[in-house]
Design a protein around this motif. Structure first.
Motif, PDB file in Angstrom:
ATOM      1  N   HIS A  69      -9.770 -10.015   5.700  1.00 47.09           N
ATOM      2  CA  HIS A  69      -9.667  -8.559   5.876  1.00 47.09           C
ATOM      3  C   HIS A  69     -11.031  -7.939   6.151  1.00 47.09           C
ATOM      4  O   HIS A  69     -11.191  -7.119   7.045  1.00 47.09           O
ATOM      5  CB  HIS A  69      -9.046  -7.931   4.628  1.00 47.09           C
ATOM      6  CG  HIS A  69      -8.567  -6.533   4.837  1.00 47.09           C
ATOM      7  ND1 HIS A  69      -9.411  -5.442   4.810  1.00 47.09           N
ATOM      8  CD2 HIS A  69      -7.343  -6.036   5.103  1.00 47.09           C
ATOM      9  CE1 HIS A  69      -8.712  -4.345   5.025  1.00 47.09           C
ATOM     10  NE2 HIS A  69      -7.457  -4.671   5.215  1.00 47.09           N
ATOM     11  N   GLU A  89     -11.689 -14.781  -0.041  1.00 48.51           N
ATOM     12  CA  GLU A  89     -10.562 -13.852  -0.253  1.00 48.51           C
ATOM     13  C   GLU A  89      -9.523 -14.590  -1.100  1.00 48.51           C
ATOM     14  O   GLU A  89      -9.199 -15.735  -0.813  1.00 48.51           O
ATOM     15  CB  GLU A  89      -9.981 -13.480   1.120  1.00 48.51           C
ATOM     16  CG  GLU A  89      -8.980 -12.345   1.126  1.00 48.51           C
ATOM     17  CD  GLU A  89      -8.558 -11.970   2.556  1.00 48.51           C
ATOM     18  OE1 GLU A  89      -9.293 -11.239   3.238  1.00 48.51           O
ATOM     19  OE2 GLU A  89      -7.483 -12.433   2.973  1.00 48.51           O
ATOM     20  N   THR A 118       0.830  -1.216   0.000  1.00 47.68           N
ATOM     21  CA  THR A 118       0.000   0.000   0.000  1.00 47.68           C
ATOM     22  C   THR A 118       0.864   1.266   0.000  1.00 47.68           C
ATOM     23  O   THR A 118       0.353   2.344  -0.275  1.00 47.68           O
ATOM     24  CB  THR A 118      -0.933   0.050   1.235  1.00 47.68           C
ATOM     25  OG1 THR A 118      -0.129  -0.026   2.407  1.00 47.68           O
ATOM     26  CG2 THR A 118      -1.930  -1.095   1.233  1.00 47.68           C
ATOM     27  N   ASN A 178     -15.584  -3.903  -0.772  1.00 41.72           N
ATOM     28  CA  ASN A 178     -16.074  -5.064  -0.015  1.00 41.72           C
ATOM     29  C   ASN A 178     -17.391  -4.760   0.679  1.00 41.72           C
ATOM     30  O   ASN A 178     -18.345  -5.540   0.622  1.00 41.72           O
ATOM     31  CB  ASN A 178     -15.057  -5.463   1.063  1.00 41.72           C
ATOM     32  CG  ASN A 178     -13.866  -6.184   0.479  1.00 41.72           C
ATOM     33  OD1 ASN A 178     -13.955  -6.777  -0.591  1.00 41.72           O
ATOM     34  ND2 ASN A 178     -12.745  -6.137   1.184  1.00 41.72           N
ATOM     35  N   ALA A 210      -8.586  -8.038  -3.352  1.00 40.68           N
ATOM     36  CA  ALA A 210      -7.709  -6.855  -3.242  1.00 40.68           C
ATOM     37  C   ALA A 210      -6.445  -7.096  -4.072  1.00 40.68           C
ATOM     38  O   ALA A 210      -5.971  -6.211  -4.782  1.00 40.68           O
ATOM     39  CB  ALA A 210      -7.355  -6.599  -1.784  1.00 40.68           C
ATOM     40  N   ARG A 211      -5.925  -8.333  -3.986  1.00 39.00           N
ATOM     41  CA  ARG A 211      -4.740  -8.703  -4.779  1.00 39.00           C
ATOM     42  C   ARG A 211      -5.129  -9.774  -5.809  1.00 39.00           C
ATOM     43  O   ARG A 211      -4.463 -10.806  -5.929  1.00 39.00           O
ATOM     44  CB  ARG A 211      -3.612  -9.152  -3.857  1.00 39.00           C
ATOM     45  CG  ARG A 211      -3.111  -8.026  -2.972  1.00 39.00           C
ATOM     46  CD  ARG A 211      -1.964  -8.389  -2.059  1.00 39.00           C
ATOM     47  NE  ARG A 211      -1.613  -7.251  -1.220  1.00 39.00           N
ATOM     48  CZ  ARG A 211      -2.268  -6.901  -0.103  1.00 39.00           C
ATOM     49  NH1 ARG A 211      -3.287  -7.629   0.323  1.00 39.00           N
ATOM     50  NH2 ARG A 211      -1.899  -5.827   0.580  1.00 39.00           N
ATOM     51  N   ASP A 256     -13.204 -10.981  -2.056  1.00 36.99           N
ATOM     52  CA  ASP A 256     -12.281  -9.872  -1.810  1.00 36.99           C
ATOM     53  C   ASP A 256     -11.000 -10.201  -2.569  1.00 36.99           C
ATOM     54  O   ASP A 256     -10.176 -10.985  -2.121  1.00 36.99           O
ATOM     55  CB  ASP A 256     -12.013  -9.732  -0.303  1.00 36.99           C
ATOM     56  CG  ASP A 256     -10.971  -8.643  -0.006  1.00 36.99           C
ATOM     57  OD1 ASP A 256     -10.436  -8.063  -0.970  1.00 36.99           O
ATOM     58  OD2 ASP A 256     -10.712  -8.381   1.186  1.00 36.99           O
ATOM     59  N   SER A 270     -10.287   1.306  -6.194  1.00 41.67           N
ATOM     60  CA  SER A 270     -10.578  -0.116  -6.329  1.00 41.67           C
ATOM     61  C   SER A 270     -11.769  -0.259  -7.256  1.00 41.67           C
ATOM     62  O   SER A 270     -12.399   0.736  -7.640  1.00 41.67           O
ATOM     63  CB  SER A 270     -10.920  -0.712  -4.957  1.00 41.67           C
ATOM     64  OG  SER A 270      -9.780  -0.781  -4.150  1.00 41.67           O
ATOM     65  N   SER A 286     -11.766   2.695  -2.304  1.00 42.72           N
ATOM     66  CA  SER A 286     -10.837   1.812  -1.588  1.00 42.72           C
ATOM     67  C   SER A 286     -11.335   0.377  -1.629  1.00 42.72           C
ATOM     68  O   SER A 286     -12.498   0.109  -1.966  1.00 42.72           O
ATOM     69  CB  SER A 286     -10.736   2.260  -0.122  1.00 42.72           C
ATOM     70  OG  SER A 286     -11.988   2.063   0.507  1.00 42.72           O
ATOM     71  N   GLY A 287     -10.452  -0.522  -1.220  1.00 41.09           N
ATOM     72  CA  GLY A 287     -10.825  -1.930  -1.133  1.00 41.09           C
ATOM     73  C   GLY A 287     -11.919  -2.140  -0.099  1.00 41.09           C
ATOM     74  O   GLY A 287     -12.856  -2.919  -0.318  1.00 41.09           O
ATOM     75  N   VAL A 288     -11.809  -1.438   1.015  1.00 44.38           N
ATOM     76  CA  VAL A 288     -12.831  -1.550   2.063  1.00 44.38           C
ATOM     77  C   VAL A 288     -14.186  -1.142   1.496  1.00 44.38           C
ATOM     78  O   VAL A 288     -15.199  -1.829   1.690  1.00 44.38           O
ATOM     79  CB  VAL A 288     -12.476  -0.656   3.283  1.00 44.38           C
ATOM     80  CG1 VAL A 288     -13.636  -0.587   4.259  1.00 44.38           C
ATOM     81  CG2 VAL A 288     -11.221  -1.160   3.987  1.00 44.38           C
ATOM     82  N   SER A 318      -4.743   0.280  -6.357  1.00 45.29           N
ATOM     83  CA  SER A 318      -3.598   0.728  -5.560  1.00 45.29           C
ATOM     84  C   SER A 318      -2.804  -0.537  -5.196  1.00 45.29           C
ATOM     85  O   SER A 318      -2.865  -1.511  -5.902  1.00 45.29           O
ATOM     86  CB  SER A 318      -4.098   1.478  -4.329  1.00 45.29           C
ATOM     87  OG  SER A 318      -5.017   0.682  -3.626  1.00 45.29           O
ATOM     88  N   LYS A 319      -2.093  -0.535  -4.143  1.00 40.03           N
ATOM     89  CA  LYS A 319      -1.223  -1.675  -3.765  1.00 40.03           C
ATOM     90  C   LYS A 319      -0.230  -1.965  -4.898  1.00 40.03           C
ATOM     91  O   LYS A 319       0.289  -1.029  -5.496  1.00 40.03           O
ATOM     92  CB  LYS A 319      -2.043  -2.898  -3.379  1.00 40.03           C
ATOM     93  CG  LYS A 319      -3.121  -2.573  -2.346  1.00 40.03           C
ATOM     94  CD  LYS A 319      -3.646  -3.756  -1.623  1.00 40.03           C
ATOM     95  CE  LYS A 319      -4.514  -3.371  -0.451  1.00 40.03           C
ATOM     96  NZ  LYS A 319      -5.610  -2.453  -0.684  1.00 40.03           N
ATOM     97  N   GLU A 346     -11.879  -4.133   8.848  1.00 35.40           N
ATOM     98  CA  GLU A 346     -12.701  -3.111   8.192  1.00 35.40           C
ATOM     99  C   GLU A 346     -13.662  -2.484   9.203  1.00 35.40           C
ATOM    100  O   GLU A 346     -14.838  -2.228   8.901  1.00 35.40           O
ATOM    101  CB  GLU A 346     -13.366  -3.696   6.927  1.00 35.40           C
ATOM    102  CG  GLU A 346     -12.274  -4.156   5.954  1.00 35.40           C
ATOM    103  CD  GLU A 346     -12.712  -4.551   4.557  1.00 35.40           C
ATOM    104  OE1 GLU A 346     -13.908  -4.437   4.237  1.00 35.40           O
ATOM    105  OE2 GLU A 346     -11.818  -4.959   3.786  1.00 35.40           O
ATOM    106  N   CYS A 375      -8.095  -4.131  -5.987  1.00 37.60           N
ATOM    107  CA  CYS A 375      -7.468  -2.824  -5.750  1.00 37.60           C
ATOM    108  C   CYS A 375      -6.578  -2.416  -6.923  1.00 37.60           C
ATOM    109  O   CYS A 375      -5.802  -3.225  -7.435  1.00 37.60           O
ATOM    110  CB  CYS A 375      -6.628  -2.866  -4.475  1.00 37.60           C
ATOM    111  SG  CYS A 375      -7.644  -3.070  -3.009  1.00 37.60           S
TER     112      CYS A 375
END
Ligand SMILES: Cc1ncc(COP(=O)(O)O)c(C=O)c1O
Length: 344
Positions: free
Chosen positions: A85, A137, A10, A64, A170-171, A168, A207, A59-61, A198-199, A90, A196
């Motif tokens: 996560h 995830e 991040t 989700n 995110a990655r 999720d 995201s 954002s990822g949050v 980002s990251k 969260e 995401c």
């Protein structure tokens, strides 16, 4: 002295070309759906995940939690990973924002198995909130990936029970690389997926939430409800488009560097590290050396330009990302080796 920040992907900064793409973005008011760059990013993300629709979120949050809110009713329950996560990191939004009871599945490898789904399938019982959503995830926060066969089995069982499924991711692109699959092949076993920009993909913000048209439209209304309407967000979406066009293949370097770093660290006496668990850009390890002190190791590393998080339950997590090179990994290995040797 260069700073080698291993706390998380991040912290990744942006390539100059990404900033230039942002500055050149064509924008409009996205609340009126008039931002051409956001529209382009959303179309691209829908295609990449193989879903009918996608929405840019901050954002990822946010991705989700909008997915949970849009696929449940107040008073429902959701089956989640005990270390996932969206359950642990969260701020309790699953309960606070959606009014959903999280039902955690606890397995040593953090995967959710068909047996977990079976174990939580009660008949209608007035005392029990009905599970209506399964949250997976991939990649997992423990740095490993969930095999597609397992996702497929979980998805089939959830669908048999009439549940929705959220991933999720995110990655997601790290998972795709590690599994040798496309993001769409992974997202095939879920109704909604977040990932995401980002990251590791290096966008400063942003995201995606992708899924069925109707669900994404619902999520768009909930996004507005929480102040997530982003007006001329095209400047941010331009970074996302750049990320998807130019930063996905680069993740391979992060995975290779993580393996290289892990290999070097594992050779240092007193370091406990499972090399087969290094599947994406994260390296987890413990230090088992008498007289060693976690605080002074961190200080020593920091003094030499290496920034790390304190260990959690005795376990360190080092994350490779854009800006961390193989030479940096050599520096980290050398510093830890020197420090631990001095404790003998
Ligand atoms: C697995 C996972 N999901 C979701 C998130 C949340 O992403 P964000 O920080 O963009 O809200 C993170 C953040 O690190 C994550 O690791």
């Amino acid at each position: 002295m260069k700073t080698i920040d291993l706390r998380s992907d991040t912290v990744t900064l942006q390539p100059k070309e990404m900033i230039e793409a942002m500055a050149d973005a064509e924008v409009g008011d996205d609340v009126y759906r008039e931002d051409p760059t956001i529209n382009r990013l959303e179309e691209k993300a829908a295609k990449l995940t193989g879903k009918p629709a996608a929405m840019f979120v901050l954002s990822g949050v946010m991705g989700n939690q909008l997915a949970i809110r849009s696929q449940t009713h107040h008073g429902d329950a959701a089956l989640v990973g005990a270390n996932s996560h969206l359950y642990t990191h969260e701020t309790g939004a699953i309960a606070a924002f959606s009014g959903v009871l999280p039902v955690p599945c606890s397995n040593v490898d953090d995967c959710i198995y068909p047996e977990d789904i079976e174990a939580h399938t009660e008949g209608p019982d007035i005392h029990v909130p009905p599970i209506t959503l399964l949250c997976m995830e991939n990649a997992l926060g423990n740095g490993t990936v969930v095999p597609l066969e397992l996702m497929k089995a979980d998805y089939a069982m959830a669908k048999e029970r009439g549940w929705n499924v959220h991933l999720d991711g995110a990655r997601l692109f790290n998972a795709a690389l590690a599994l040798g699959k496309t993001p769409a092949e992974i997202a095939h076993y879920t109704d909604t997926v977040s990932f995401c920009l980002s990251k590791g993909l290096s966008a400063p913000v942003g995201s995606i939430l992708a899924g069925p048209k109707e669900t994404i439209e619902k999520a768009r209304r909930y996004r507005k409800m929480i102040g997530g309407g982003i007006r001329q967000g095209g400047y941010l979406a331009a970074a996302g488009i750049y990320a998807l066009d130019h930063m996905v293949d680069r993740l391979r370097e992060d995975h290779e560097n993580a393996k290289y770093l892990a290999d070097g660290l594992s050779k240092i006496p007193g370091i406990e590290l499972e090399l087969d668990k290094v599947q994406i850009n994260m390296v987890f390890f413990k230090i088992n050396v008498p007289n060693y002190d976690a605080k002074s190791l961190r200080k020593y590393l920091q003094k030499n330009g290496v920034v790390t998080l304190p260990p959690e339950h005795g376990q360190y997590r080092f994350v490779t990302h854009y800006g961390i090179t193989k030479d940096d990994c050599d520096t980290v290995i050398r510093l830890i080796k020197e420090y631990l040797a001095s404790k003998k």
